[in-house]
Write a protein that holds these residues in place. Structure first.
Motif, PDB file in Angstrom:
ATOM      1  N   ARG A 108      95.005  17.911  25.530  1.00 32.65           N
ATOM      2  CA  ARG A 108      93.911  18.895  25.421  1.00 32.65           C
ATOM      3  C   ARG A 108      93.366  19.250  26.804  1.00 32.65           C
ATOM      4  O   ARG A 108      92.979  20.400  27.061  1.00 32.65           O
ATOM      5  CB  ARG A 108      92.788  18.342  24.545  1.00 32.65           C
ATOM      6  N   ILE A 138      93.395  23.116  28.260  1.00 30.95           N
ATOM      7  CA  ILE A 138      92.136  23.835  28.523  1.00 30.95           C
ATOM      8  C   ILE A 138      91.871  24.010  30.014  1.00 30.95           C
ATOM      9  O   ILE A 138      91.447  25.090  30.458  1.00 30.95           O
ATOM     10  CB  ILE A 138      90.961  23.096  27.849  1.00 30.95           C
ATOM     11  N   ILE A 162      84.906  24.136  30.081  1.00 27.50           N
ATOM     12  CA  ILE A 162      84.416  25.028  29.020  1.00 27.50           C
ATOM     13  C   ILE A 162      83.107  25.701  29.430  1.00 27.50           C
ATOM     14  O   ILE A 162      82.875  26.882  29.140  1.00 27.50           O
ATOM     15  CB  ILE A 162      84.247  24.238  27.705  1.00 27.50           C
ATOM     16  N   SER A 184      83.713  32.350  23.091  1.00 31.30           N
ATOM     17  CA  SER A 184      84.946  31.763  23.635  1.00 31.30           C
ATOM     18  C   SER A 184      84.787  30.277  23.891  1.00 31.30           C
ATOM     19  O   SER A 184      85.706  29.487  23.664  1.00 31.30           O
ATOM     20  CB  SER A 184      85.342  32.481  24.929  1.00 31.30           C
ATOM     21  N   ARG A 185      83.597  29.878  24.360  1.00 30.55           N
ATOM     22  CA  ARG A 185      83.332  28.455  24.586  1.00 30.55           C
ATOM     23  C   ARG A 185      83.410  27.682  23.285  1.00 30.55           C
ATOM     24  O   ARG A 185      83.999  26.603  23.215  1.00 30.55           O
ATOM     25  CB  ARG A 185      81.947  28.268  25.223  1.00 30.55           C
ATOM     26  N   GLN A 228      85.022  28.567  20.493  1.00 31.17           N
ATOM     27  CA  GLN A 228      86.393  28.554  19.991  1.00 31.17           C
ATOM     28  C   GLN A 228      87.255  27.545  20.745  1.00 31.17           C
ATOM     29  O   GLN A 228      88.091  26.849  20.146  1.00 31.17           O
ATOM     30  CB  GLN A 228      87.001  29.951  20.100  1.00 31.17           C
ATOM     31  N   THR A 229      87.061  27.455  22.051  1.00 31.34           N
ATOM     32  CA  THR A 229      87.836  26.510  22.852  1.00 31.34           C
ATOM     33  C   THR A 229      87.502  25.077  22.494  1.00 31.34           C
ATOM     34  O   THR A 229      88.396  24.238  22.320  1.00 31.34           O
ATOM     35  CB  THR A 229      87.571  26.742  24.353  1.00 31.34           C
ATOM     36  N   THR A 288      88.847  23.352  19.161  1.00 29.42           N
ATOM     37  CA  THR A 288      90.193  22.763  19.116  1.00 29.42           C
ATOM     38  C   THR A 288      90.165  21.266  19.395  1.00 29.42           C
ATOM     39  O   THR A 288      91.156  20.574  19.158  1.00 29.42           O
ATOM     40  CB  THR A 288      91.124  23.444  20.137  1.00 29.42           C
TER      41      THR A 288
END
Length: 237
Positions: free
Chosen positions: A89, A93, A191, A199-200, A202-203, A206
């Motif tokens: 991860r 990211i 992030i 977007s933060r 959604q990231t 995960t």
């Protein structure tokens, strides 16, 4: 619950295998995690169900030892695997442009071998070198042949066994947990640099399922196994 566990993990493994779009490092490790969980539950639950339905509350010495060693091996493997998943991860990211290069299939295979070897070295070898000797009866107040449960039946220097458990728990439990925390600190910093709040979210979404498993698994395991060192030190005082 056991049937649901088999179906759920089996469905994840089957879906990852038959779906080409899921043939990535993240889903490869997820498939491995499902396989470990499938083996973990199958290591103890079938015998437990047999005891419940047959009322025969017995297990052979060999069967008990096999159950204990398999549990230790699978538990250690899951500890190291969760750390590798955190690293996956972090790369996805923080270094997305290098993800396919760093997390190649060759690296994934090497990680799998290292995880298995690490689990065997730190979880199995110490128990083989210093096996338990039993002399306190043959009745255990536990539903499975678990190391700490069997320790109550062992004779000899029990405090030495507890200290040994604590020392060798540092490598498969504490070290991977610290590695996971450092990885997620880097992930959170990365992030926070994203301008869009959506977007933060959604990231980070995960990572939520992995974080949930990490805190549930490491929280209970560290309190049980590394707690042996605290009991030993308090008893010594």
């Amino acid at each position: 619950m056991y049937i649901l566990s088999i179906l759920g993990n089996g469905f994840i493994i089957f879906t990852v295998i038959v779906s080409p779009q899921l043939h990535t490092a993240m889903y490869y490790f997820l498939c491995n995690l499902s396989l470990i969980d499938l083996c973990f539950t199958s290591c103890t639950i079938p015998k437990l169900l047999f005891v419940i339905f047959s009322k025969i509350q017995k297990i052979s010495y060999i069967g008990c030892m096999i159950q204990m060693y398999l549990g230790l091996l699978l538990g250690g493997t899951e500890c190291f695997l969760l750390a590798v998943m955190a690293y996956d991860r972090y790369i996805a990211i923080c270094l997305p442009l290098y993800y396919t290069t760093i997390m190649s299939w060759r690296v994934c295979r090497y990680c799998t071998v290292i995880i298995l070897l690490g689990s065997f070295i730190f979880c199995i070898i110490p128990n083989i070198l210093k096996p338990l000797v039993f002399c306190r009866g043959n009745r255990m107040d536990h539903f499975a042949c678990e190391l700490l449960g069997l320790l109550e039946l062992a004779c000899g220097d029990i405090d030495a066994y507890r200290l040994l458990i604590f020392i060798f728990s540092i490598f498969p439990l504490f070290c991977p947990f610290v590695f996971i925390l450092v990885s997620y600190i880097c992930i959170i910093i990365s992030i926070l640099k994203i301008k869009s709040a959506n977007s933060r979210l959604q990231t980070f979404s995960t990572c939520t399922s992995h974080l949930t498993v990490v805190f549930m698994f490491y929280g209970t395991s560290m309190s049980v196994y590394m707690g042996q060192g605290i009991r030993f030190s308090s008893k010594s005082k």
